[in-house]
Scaffold this active site. Structure first.
Site, PDB file in Angstrom:
ATOM      1  N   ASN A  22      -5.185  11.584   5.458  1.00 36.31           N
ATOM      2  CA  ASN A  22      -6.041  10.688   6.236  1.00 36.31           C
ATOM      3  C   ASN A  22      -7.176  10.211   5.336  1.00 36.31           C
ATOM      4  OD1 ASN A  22      -6.642   9.403   8.783  1.00 36.31           O
ATOM      5  ND2 ASN A  22      -8.382  10.783   8.979  1.00 36.31           N
TER       6      ASN A  22
ATOM      7  N   ASP B 239      -2.512   8.689   8.122  1.00 35.87           N
ATOM      8  CA  ASP B 239      -1.688   7.627   7.546  1.00 35.87           C
ATOM      9  C   ASP B 239      -0.306   8.134   7.161  1.00 35.87           C
ATOM     10  OD1 ASP B 239      -3.482   4.987   6.767  1.00 35.87           O
ATOM     11  OD2 ASP B 239      -4.651   6.801   7.026  1.00 35.87           O
TER      12      ASP B 239
ATOM     13  N   ARG C   6       0.858  -1.190   0.000  1.00 36.16           N
ATOM     14  CA  ARG C   6       0.000   0.000   0.000  1.00 36.16           C
ATOM     15  C   ARG C   6       0.888   1.231   0.000  1.00 36.16           C
ATOM     16  NH1 ARG C   6      -5.045   0.415   3.873  1.00 36.16           N
ATOM     17  NH2 ARG C   6      -5.621   1.916   2.274  1.00 36.16           N
TER      18      ARG C   6
END
Length: 369
Positions: free
Chosen positions: A259, A249, A95
């Site tokens: 985020n 994040d 990711r």
């Protein structure tokens, strides 16, 4: 395997055989508690990519344990170092947005290759991955201790009346390892007996607020109400929100915050209504290289079916996924957005609360200068 009793208190742990890594499959919550074994790097990558695990700190810890699995499986390889390095690269690509993933993988990888004996490499990988997990637990605990002062100040201003917190997505222990980031001050306030209520954004497309944050808060007995994502501004206009606390994040040390998609809109509404907007994060979620979040932070685009469909519990107990848009309608699924520093009141970190700007962040973390 489905477990109902006892419930795990962490979303990731090492199995009793010290070989398997076990996780909660968060896609199944809140209707089923499913435990999954991770024994291969492919399974680790799938767990991260398919969001069995999610949340920046937990993704970092999962990546760290993924290196342990890679080392374990490469011990019989003819080219141990090349195999492990190849697998580490694959894990880091699972990711793109959460900076913790590469950070966790690189840290364990460095510990592994500080050893010359492959047998020692395995012990080093396990020790470092476990250390990362415990450090994140302690960081989140301290985020709670620092952040609760903000809630206590609001309670005093309101003369002891209920403090209403709005949060977006899930930044609780499911996204971390324990305590959570955005939820850590909430849990600490609840433990102190503060009358607190949480507005939980449903957070489409995967409903991580409605499914996960609501489940967590309910398990703890914290008063909460699930709302549609677009209701936040209305609540703020009518004085029903005292503070917004979200996770992230990846955040630049200059104050920009990536985020879950929709966070930017909450920050705009908070600014328009003079409501403090805080971001809770451990230092592992800072990107110490990037300075312009909007231009530099990669924004993940996920499968559009996550927008087209929703999943829920049927009256007969089955969990089913249904399509909610016309069959031929296109969908776009941007997973994150970036909130610029000018809209962020401050950061809540393991070292204290600071402004969302270079000078105040570096004052807390001078070793990063």
């Amino acid at each position: 395997m489905t477990e109902t009793d006892p419930a795990p208190t962490r979303p990731i742990w090492l199995a009793d055989d010290k070989k398997r890594v076990q996780i909660i499959d968060q896609r199944m919550l809140p209707h089923n508690l499913v435990i999954v074994d991770l024994t291969t790097v492919d399974q680790v990558i799938e767990a991260i990519g398919e969001m069995m695990v999610r949340g920046a700190p937990l993704i970092g810890v999962t990546g760290a344990f993924g290196v342990f699995i890679a080392v374990q499986n490469a011990l019989e390889s003819g080219d141990f170092e090349a195999q492990v390095r190849k697998e580490c690269l694959r894990i880091k690509e699972a990711r793109p947005t959460a900076v913790n993933l590469a950070w966790g993988v690189d840290r364990v990888c460095a510990a592994v290759f500080s050893k010359s004996n492959p047998g020692d490499c395995l012990a080093a990988a396990l020790a470092e991955a476990s250390a990362i997990a415990e450090e994140e637990v302690d960081n989140c605990r301290r985020i709670g201790e620092h952040g609760v002062s903000l809630i206590e100040a609001i309670r005093r201003e309101k003369g002891g009346k209920t403090v209403n917190v709005l949060t977006h997505c899930n930044a609780g222990w499911l996204a971390c390892v324990e305590h959570g980031t955005a939820t850590a001050p909430i849990y600490k306030a609840f433990e102190k007996g503060i009358d607190i209520h949480v507005w939980v954004d449903e957070t489409r497309p995967l409903n991580q607020g409605a499914r996960l944050t609501a489940w967590e808060l309910g398990q703890r007995g914290v008063a909460h109400t699930v709302i549609t994502d677009n209701a936040g501004g209305h609540l703020m206009q009518h004085g029903m929100v005292d503070i917004v606390i979200v996770g992230t994040d990846r955040s630049t040390y200059t104050g920009d915050v990536a985020n879950k998609i929709g966070t930017y809109l909450k920050a705009l509404a908070a600014r328009d209504n003079n409501i403090p907007f805080y971001v809770a994060l451990p230092s592992s979620t800072f990107d110490w290289e990037m300075t312009d979040g909007l231009a530099q932070i990669p924004i993940e685009e996920r499968n559009p079916d996550e927008v087209r469909c929703v999943e829920g519990l049927c009256p007969d107990g089955r969990v089913e996924k249904v399509r909610i848009v016309p069959e031929k309608s296109r969908a776009a699924n941007y997973a994150f957005d970036v909130t610029p520093a000018r809209l962020v009141t401050g950061f809540i970190t393991e070292r204290g609360v600071c402004g969302a700007n270079r000078d105040q962040v570096l004052a807390l973390f001078p070793e990063k200068r």
